[in-house]
Design a protein around this motif. Sequence first.
Motif, PDB file in Angstrom:
ATOM      1  N   THR A  38      10.286  -3.080  -4.657  1.00  0.00           N
ATOM      2  CA  THR A  38       9.135  -3.156  -5.668  1.00  0.00           C
ATOM      3  C   THR A  38       7.872  -2.966  -5.012  1.00  0.00           C
ATOM      4  O   THR A  38       6.660  -2.175  -5.371  1.00  0.00           O
ATOM      5  N   PHE A  39       7.496  -3.826  -3.966  1.00  0.00           N
ATOM      6  CA  PHE A  39       6.145  -4.034  -3.363  1.00  0.00           C
ATOM      7  C   PHE A  39       5.871  -2.578  -2.502  1.00  0.00           C
ATOM      8  O   PHE A  39       4.750  -2.199  -2.839  1.00  0.00           O
ATOM      9  N   PHE A  40       6.931  -2.146  -2.186  1.00  0.00           N
ATOM     10  CA  PHE A  40       6.547  -0.783  -1.260  1.00  0.00           C
ATOM     11  C   PHE A  40       6.234   0.370  -2.341  1.00  0.00           C
ATOM     12  O   PHE A  40       5.324   0.930  -2.037  1.00  0.00           O
ATOM     13  N   GLN A  41       7.104   0.377  -3.407  1.00  0.00           N
ATOM     14  CA  GLN A  41       6.672   1.393  -4.428  1.00  0.00           C
ATOM     15  C   GLN A  41       4.995   1.381  -5.016  1.00  0.00           C
ATOM     16  O   GLN A  41       4.349   2.250  -5.080  1.00  0.00           O
ATOM     17  N   ALA A  42       4.877  -0.165  -5.141  1.00  0.00           N
ATOM     18  CA  ALA A  42       3.424  -0.367  -5.556  1.00  0.00           C
ATOM     19  C   ALA A  42       2.402   0.113  -4.481  1.00  0.00           C
ATOM     20  O   ALA A  42       1.458   0.444  -5.062  1.00  0.00           O
ATOM     21  N   ALA A  43       2.771  -0.225  -3.260  1.00  0.00           N
ATOM     22  CA  ALA A  43       1.810   0.164  -2.337  1.00  0.00           C
ATOM     23  C   ALA A  43       1.490   1.704  -2.207  1.00  0.00           C
ATOM     24  O   ALA A  43       0.510   2.168  -1.893  1.00  0.00           O
ATOM     25  N   MET A  44       2.812   2.506  -2.352  1.00  0.00           N
ATOM     26  CA  MET A  44       2.677   3.862  -2.438  1.00  0.00           C
ATOM     27  C   MET A  44       1.832   4.375  -3.506  1.00  0.00           C
ATOM     28  O   MET A  44       0.998   5.306  -3.483  1.00  0.00           O
ATOM     29  N   ILE A  45       1.888   3.489  -4.667  1.00  0.00           N
ATOM     30  CA  ILE A  45       1.166   4.110  -6.086  1.00  0.00           C
ATOM     31  C   ILE A  45      -0.479   3.861  -5.676  1.00  0.00           C
ATOM     32  O   ILE A  45      -1.176   4.719  -5.959  1.00  0.00           O
ATOM     33  N   TRP A  46      -0.560   2.797  -5.009  1.00  0.00           N
ATOM     34  CA  TRP A  46      -1.990   2.358  -4.730  1.00  0.00           C
ATOM     35  C   TRP A  46      -2.489   3.427  -3.779  1.00  0.00           C
ATOM     36  O   TRP A  46      -3.914   3.809  -3.521  1.00  0.00           O
ATOM     37  N   MET A  47      -1.515   3.841  -2.702  1.00  0.00           N
ATOM     38  CA  MET A  47      -2.320   4.866  -1.764  1.00  0.00           C
ATOM     39  C   MET A  47      -2.228   6.227  -2.516  1.00  0.00           C
ATOM     40  O   MET A  47      -3.461   6.958  -2.027  1.00  0.00           O
ATOM     41  N   LEU A  48      -1.712   6.553  -3.394  1.00  0.00           N
ATOM     42  CA  LEU A  48      -2.179   7.823  -4.380  1.00  0.00           C
ATOM     43  C   LEU A  48      -3.403   7.660  -5.081  1.00  0.00           C
ATOM     44  O   LEU A  48      -4.143   8.664  -5.471  1.00  0.00           O
ATOM     45  N   LEU A  49      -3.545   6.274  -5.343  1.00  0.00           N
ATOM     46  CA  LEU A  49      -4.884   6.118  -6.156  1.00  0.00           C
ATOM     47  C   LEU A  49      -6.329   6.062  -4.953  1.00  0.00           C
ATOM     48  O   LEU A  49      -7.433   5.485  -5.426  1.00  0.00           O
ATOM     49  N   LYS A  50      -5.819   6.166  -3.837  1.00  0.00           N
ATOM     50  CA  LYS A  50      -6.969   6.112  -2.774  1.00  0.00           C
ATOM     51  C   LYS A  50      -7.601   4.621  -2.518  1.00  0.00           C
ATOM     52  O   LYS A  50      -8.441   4.530  -1.999  1.00  0.00           O
ATOM     53  N   ALA A  51      -6.462   3.751  -2.655  1.00  0.00           N
ATOM     54  CA  ALA A  51      -6.562   2.290  -2.541  1.00  0.00           C
ATOM     55  C   ALA A  51      -6.012   1.928  -0.944  1.00  0.00           C
ATOM     56  O   ALA A  51      -5.255   1.167  -1.090  1.00  0.00           O
ATOM     57  N   GLU A  52      -6.405   2.683  -0.064  1.00  0.00           N
ATOM     58  CA  GLU A  52      -5.534   2.313   1.228  1.00  0.00           C
ATOM     59  C   GLU A  52      -5.596   0.917   1.664  1.00  0.00           C
ATOM     60  O   GLU A  52      -4.724   0.396   2.037  1.00  0.00           O
ATOM     61  N   PHE A  53      -6.847   0.379   1.550  1.00  0.00           N
ATOM     62  CA  PHE A  53      -6.788  -1.081   2.087  1.00  0.00           C
ATOM     63  C   PHE A  53      -5.749  -1.931   1.216  1.00  0.00           C
ATOM     64  O   PHE A  53      -5.232  -3.091   1.849  1.00  0.00           O
ATOM     65  N   LEU A  54      -5.711  -1.978   0.012  1.00  0.00           N
ATOM     66  CA  LEU A  54      -4.936  -2.849  -0.831  1.00  0.00           C
ATOM     67  C   LEU A  54      -3.682  -2.420  -0.637  1.00  0.00           C
ATOM     68  O   LEU A  54      -2.537  -3.310  -0.691  1.00  0.00           O
ATOM     69  N   SER A  55      -3.176  -1.105  -0.404  1.00  0.00           N
ATOM     70  CA  SER A  55      -1.930  -0.710  -0.036  1.00  0.00           C
ATOM     71  C   SER A  55      -1.365  -1.240   1.392  1.00  0.00           C
ATOM     72  O   SER A  55      -0.223  -1.858   1.133  1.00  0.00           O
ATOM     73  N   ILE A  56      -2.230  -1.068   2.235  1.00  0.00           N
ATOM     74  CA  ILE A  56      -1.724  -2.008   3.649  1.00  0.00           C
ATOM     75  C   ILE A  56      -1.750  -3.349   3.515  1.00  0.00           C
ATOM     76  O   ILE A  56      -0.839  -4.072   4.070  1.00  0.00           O
ATOM     77  N   THR A  57      -2.671  -4.013   2.904  1.00  0.00           N
ATOM     78  CA  THR A  57      -2.542  -5.432   2.347  1.00  0.00           C
ATOM     79  C   THR A  57      -1.319  -5.873   1.656  1.00  0.00           C
ATOM     80  O   THR A  57      -0.751  -6.818   2.033  1.00  0.00           O
ATOM     81  N   LEU A  58      -0.918  -5.111   0.873  1.00  0.00           N
ATOM     82  CA  LEU A  58       0.142  -5.438   0.107  1.00  0.00           C
ATOM     83  C   LEU A  58       1.502  -5.355   0.979  1.00  0.00           C
ATOM     84  O   LEU A  58       2.208  -6.305   0.873  1.00  0.00           O
ATOM     85  N   VAL A  59       1.389  -4.465   1.898  1.00  0.00           N
ATOM     86  CA  VAL A  59       2.523  -4.169   2.959  1.00  0.00           C
ATOM     87  C   VAL A  59       2.841  -5.514   4.059  1.00  0.00           C
ATOM     88  O   VAL A  59       3.907  -5.849   4.417  1.00  0.00           O
ATOM     89  N   LEU A  60       1.548  -5.526   4.406  1.00  0.00           N
ATOM     90  CA  LEU A  60       1.529  -6.609   5.698  1.00  0.00           C
ATOM     91  C   LEU A  60       1.774  -8.002   5.095  1.00  0.00           C
ATOM     92  O   LEU A  60       2.287  -8.728   5.680  1.00  0.00           O
ATOM     93  N   VAL A  61       0.844  -8.246   3.994  1.00  0.00           N
ATOM     94  CA  VAL A  61       0.885  -9.843   3.533  1.00  0.00           C
ATOM     95  C   VAL A  61       2.333 -10.171   2.737  1.00  0.00           C
ATOM     96  O   VAL A  61       2.982 -11.066   3.016  1.00  0.00           O
ATOM     97  N   TYR A  62       2.431  -9.155   1.746  1.00  0.00           N
ATOM     98  CA  TYR A  62       3.919  -9.869   0.963  1.00  0.00           C
ATOM     99  C   TYR A  62       5.036  -9.333   1.378  1.00  0.00           C
ATOM    100  O   TYR A  62       5.916 -10.102   1.684  1.00  0.00           O
ATOM    101  N   VAL A  63       5.216  -7.936   2.076  1.00  0.00           N
ATOM    102  CA  VAL A  63       6.440  -7.619   2.516  1.00  0.00           C
ATOM    103  C   VAL A  63       6.518  -8.140   3.962  1.00  0.00           C
ATOM    104  O   VAL A  63       7.605  -8.712   4.250  1.00  0.00           O
ATOM    105  N   GLY A  64       5.486  -8.311   4.769  1.00  0.00           N
ATOM    106  CA  GLY A  64       5.888  -8.673   6.079  1.00  0.00           C
ATOM    107  C   GLY A  64       6.022 -10.239   6.367  1.00  0.00           C
ATOM    108  O   GLY A  64       6.411 -10.803   7.273  1.00  0.00           O
ATOM    109  N   ALA A  65       5.154 -10.916   5.483  1.00  0.00           N
ATOM    110  CA  ALA A  65       5.076 -12.579   5.588  1.00  0.00           C
ATOM    111  C   ALA A  65       5.820 -13.203   4.490  1.00  0.00           C
ATOM    112  O   ALA A  65       6.682 -13.964   4.459  1.00  0.00           O
ATOM    113  N   VAL A  66       5.530 -12.823   3.044  1.00  0.00           N
ATOM    114  CA  VAL A  66       5.844 -13.855   2.230  1.00  0.00           C
ATOM    115  C   VAL A  66       7.460 -13.656   1.865  1.00  0.00           C
ATOM    116  O   VAL A  66       8.081 -14.424   1.707  1.00  0.00           O
ATOM    117  N   MET A  67       7.762 -12.396   1.922  1.00  0.00           N
ATOM    118  CA  MET A  67       9.153 -11.799   1.476  1.00  0.00           C
ATOM    119  C   MET A  67      10.128 -12.391   2.399  1.00  0.00           C
ATOM    120  O   MET A  67      11.166 -12.431   2.298  1.00  0.00           O
TER     121      MET A  67
END
Length: 214
Positions: A38-67
Amino acid sequence: MNVTTGLFYVFAAVLLFAAFRVITARNPVHAALYLVLTFFQAAMIWMLLKAEFLSITLVLVYVGAVMVLFLFVVMMMDINVENLRVGFWKHFPLAAVVGVVIALEMAAVLMGGFRVVDDPAALAAATAAEPSNAKALGKLLFTQYIVQLEVAAAILLVAMIAAIALTLRARKDSKYVSPGEQVRVKSVDRMTVLKMDATKSAPVVETDDTEQKA
């Protein structure tokens, strides 16, 4: 429908399916993995919205650390799944009503931000003229907010050093074993083999009649 719209529908469909499986999966580990999807798909949607920083932050923080932490805790703890599912269908109607109300509220708020552009060429030109989100944020951080960034970095560095110092401090009530000594240990230094006679049965002691009468 262009490529961006098609990708949005694909990512949104996978996101909804994964989010549904998070609350319906019987295995907690499977639920956590669906949450990662779910987090990966949300990051891809943010990438489509040109919110690259939020997308990378979601992957690094939530997927890479919290999960990763969630998976570690779930897999290390002996969780009784049957106890977690007690009362699920009892509270399901109220939870469904609350979820529908929240979804309608979010739709009412977000639908006002969608605008149909009549001229695709104008939209493409405006999109190309906009700078990268991550680039603009980086310029803003390292120019206007450079002092605040340095202060935050210093605070995090002090916190990291303090955590390491608290971990490595010597305590009298703790037992410490050097990993190097454990690696270099040999069986002859830790174990002694003793030769002992075979087990023998205990001798039977015969008692006199007088002692039995007494």
